[in-house]
Motif scaffolding. Sequence first.
Motif, PDB file in Angstrom:
ATOM      1  N   GLU A 201       0.892  -1.159   0.000  1.00 28.77           N
ATOM      2  CA  GLU A 201       0.000   0.000   0.000  1.00 28.77           C
ATOM      3  C   GLU A 201       0.922   1.197   0.000  1.00 28.77           C
ATOM      4  O   GLU A 201       1.320   1.667   1.067  1.00 28.77           O
ATOM      5  N   PRO A 202       1.327   1.691  -1.171  1.00 32.48           N
ATOM      6  CA  PRO A 202       2.365   2.723  -1.161  1.00 32.48           C
ATOM      7  C   PRO A 202       1.920   3.966  -0.420  1.00 32.48           C
ATOM      8  O   PRO A 202       0.764   4.367  -0.502  1.00 32.48           O
ATOM      9  N   MET A 304      -4.083   1.005  14.920  1.00 33.18           N
ATOM     10  CA  MET A 304      -3.344   2.118  14.339  1.00 33.18           C
ATOM     11  C   MET A 304      -2.986   1.810  12.890  1.00 33.18           C
ATOM     12  O   MET A 304      -3.080   2.668  12.010  1.00 33.18           O
ATOM     13  N   SER A 305      -2.591   0.564  12.643  1.00 30.57           N
ATOM     14  CA  SER A 305      -2.256   0.188  11.273  1.00 30.57           C
ATOM     15  C   SER A 305      -3.480   0.290  10.382  1.00 30.57           C
ATOM     16  O   SER A 305      -3.387   0.676   9.220  1.00 30.57           O
ATOM     17  N   ASP A 306      -4.639  -0.060  10.931  1.00 25.39           N
ATOM     18  CA  ASP A 306      -5.869   0.092  10.149  1.00 25.39           C
ATOM     19  C   ASP A 306      -6.055   1.552   9.780  1.00 25.39           C
ATOM     20  O   ASP A 306      -6.412   1.894   8.653  1.00 25.39           O
ATOM     21  N   PHE A 307      -5.805   2.404  10.760  1.00 22.83           N
ATOM     22  CA  PHE A 307      -5.980   3.833  10.549  1.00 22.83           C
ATOM     23  C   PHE A 307      -5.016   4.344   9.474  1.00 22.83           C
ATOM     24  O   PHE A 307      -5.358   5.166   8.631  1.00 22.83           O
ATOM     25  N   ASP A 308      -3.798   3.824   9.513  1.00 24.53           N
ATOM     26  CA  ASP A 308      -2.792   4.192   8.508  1.00 24.53           C
ATOM     27  C   ASP A 308      -3.277   3.866   7.109  1.00 24.53           C
ATOM     28  O   ASP A 308      -3.176   4.679   6.191  1.00 24.53           O
ATOM     29  N   ASP A 309      -3.768   2.642   6.955  1.00 28.06           N
ATOM     30  CA  ASP A 309      -4.236   2.221   5.634  1.00 28.06           C
ATOM     31  C   ASP A 309      -5.376   3.110   5.174  1.00 28.06           C
ATOM     32  O   ASP A 309      -5.469   3.493   4.007  1.00 28.06           O
ATOM     33  N   LEU A 310      -6.225   3.443   6.142  1.00 26.94           N
ATOM     34  CA  LEU A 310      -7.375   4.273   5.796  1.00 26.94           C
ATOM     35  C   LEU A 310      -6.912   5.661   5.344  1.00 26.94           C
ATOM     36  O   LEU A 310      -7.405   6.209   4.350  1.00 26.94           O
TER      37      LEU A 310
END
Length: 756
Positions: A201-202, A304-310
């Motif tokens: 996910e760049p 937090m990682s979910d939030f990052d991807d979002l």
Amino acid sequence: MRDQASGPRVLLKRLRELMQEPLEPQERLDRIVRDIASNMVAEVCSLYVLRADSVLELYATEGLNPNAVHLAQLRLGQGLVGTIAASARPLNLSNAQEHPAFAYLPETGEEIYNSFLGVPVLRAGRTLGVLVVQNKTMRHYRDDEVEALETTAMVIAEMIATGDLARLTRPGLELDLRRPVSFTGLSFNDGVGLGHVVLHEPRIVVTNLFNEDSEEEVRRLETSLGSLRLSIDDMLERRDVAFEGEHRQVLEAYRMFANDRGWVRRLEEAIRNGLTAEAAVEKVQSDMRARMLHMTDPYLRERMSDFDDLANRLLRQLMGRGPEDVAASLPKDAIIVARSMGAAELLDYPRDKMRGLVLEDGAATSHVVIVARAMGIPVAGQMKGAVSMAENGDAIIVDGEEGVIHLRPQPDLEAAYAEKVRFRARRQEVYRELRKKPSTTKDGVQVDLLMNAGLAVDLPQLAEAGAAGIGLFRTELQFMVASTFPRAEAQEKLYRDVLEAARGKPVTFRTIDIGGDKVLPYFKGAIQEENPALGWRAIRLTLDRPGLLRTQIRALLKASGGRELKLMLPMVTELGEIAQAREIIDREVRHLSRFAHHLPTSLKLGAMLEVPSLLFQLDELMKAVDFVSVGSNDLFQFVMAVDRGNTQLANRFDTLSAPFLRVLKQIADAGVRNHTPVTLCGELAGKPISAMALIGLGFRSISMSPASIGPVKAMLTELPLDELEAFFDDNLMAPAQGLPMRALLQAFADDRSIPL
Ligand code: PEP
Ligand code: MG
């Protein structure tokens, strides 16, 4: 009284102008700190930059002694500046010298200043430096001033990240951003890969930081958020995206966050302070990530990682970009770095450009790992934090042998690994040469080396590895990488492709072996079981759901029209199960012949020997089937009462211990006695030492992962079988000096220079 909102806006406007002027980097930094100081009515503004050796170096200052620039230093964690860098949090103090962490640097002359506001310079959640303002009076900086300084720090982060400051670093020193880092996780697939990072996910690089019109930017944000929410709903409804249960949970978390009011409020605030919507997303995300980095709760870090991807998705929306066309932009030595990934997503990358896969999550049995293994890519997993430390294009080494990755490796490490890769390539060359040799022992006894497979991506390996056929085709893998039950036509097509790729070499299809650790998220009948390995799985399940079995058998019969069909049943416990399955098969054969379908020329039905109950009826079993295949993974699990997936017990009991070898010998003997072919298709077949033992015990056909065929054949061609049989005659029932069988076998091979 100053207009509180316009302060930061004016400053950002000034900074934008400064960024565009053709200035030397030091001059630009000096002007930036001067402008910040004047805008914030501070007597001091200083910038400290974090170096790779964990030292914060003063890079520019307005107000402190200018001779201290590039000389004044603090270690990470030392003094107020070091504390801010280590905690990634601002410090706002009206009397700095009273703070317990205060450290006095005499060269700076800062003793006359009382109030202190410092903020971390963050990018993608990593601290790159610290920006400080100071005043003589004991003042407390307002929240909007903290916010303004944080926003300014973002501009500086961009300067550092784009390499603008690299020319200011002294020879031999490097900025932290380029620091080499290594991570240790787990090995999910052997092999070594050298290449360059491709973030699955760049991260989007925001270049346009300052807005012209805040209200317009807020409107853009709202529109993009609206589309983002819709696209998440859409993905949740489209079943083909939910490859795995995990995937769906992530999407549900996205939906929750996309509607989080606190997040939206912080984004709007950053825009009103002068940022573009894109820069606001990045800033809010970076602040949040930096704060969360210090949390140890694995659940929160995961969220937090979910939030990052979002946030990344939102950035793409704002910039009007669709998902990247991965294939076109991929370097030819791509190492994919992902938090987690669905199996089908991996198949989107062209195999010839992939050198490795790094996952922050994952398990050895997750579907994406099964697929990567089939594709022969080195995989390292459980690499927590790798995604945020890696930038697209960074050099990286994946060591799938050790479960280690090295990001931005030092030249000597890179050279050592390049040598390792060359060594492995030379070994592969030797194995390739061996393909031309007959598959016989040194004294001329034929042993068939077959391969295990389960997906279309495995098929090219049949020729590459030089396998004599497919000894185990795990049909459940097609079910595991799909999002719904594969339709009859899709099953038939896969089986036909497999037979075609085999070009007349034998293929043994195993009917679906689901249940246990192989779960299908879309299979509704499954219940929570206390002991799934002993539960409703494999043949037990398919006999209870005959529709499933019938569809599969019909697809197999049709696909093998005009050819031989070899079919085997997993987890047979009693012979009645074979009879029941045979009835279903016969009924399907009758049905197809009634409709004049092209039928297989012959049909051979086998059973897997995985459950110990069959050991006590070996002769009856051999008579009830056309062949037997030992599933040593499950058989060992049940004979030794040891869960095959339990890492704590992984090396406790030995698969080459005398009792287990005696069990295997009894099976081989029963096969000979009853003229029933016996093969073995568990992991045991793939290790040269255990393959040697199996051949010595009487096995003449073994099936393994394709990568094992070369090493096993190298052992086989050097093996004097007559001597090994004599060795077993002497040792199997009474091992010499009471030594473990593994040690005796190793000594047998060493004495005869057999490569293991
Ligand atoms: C086994 O149990 O040895 C086997 C080959 O089957 P699986 O690993 O698919 O359970
Ligand atoms: Mg099994």
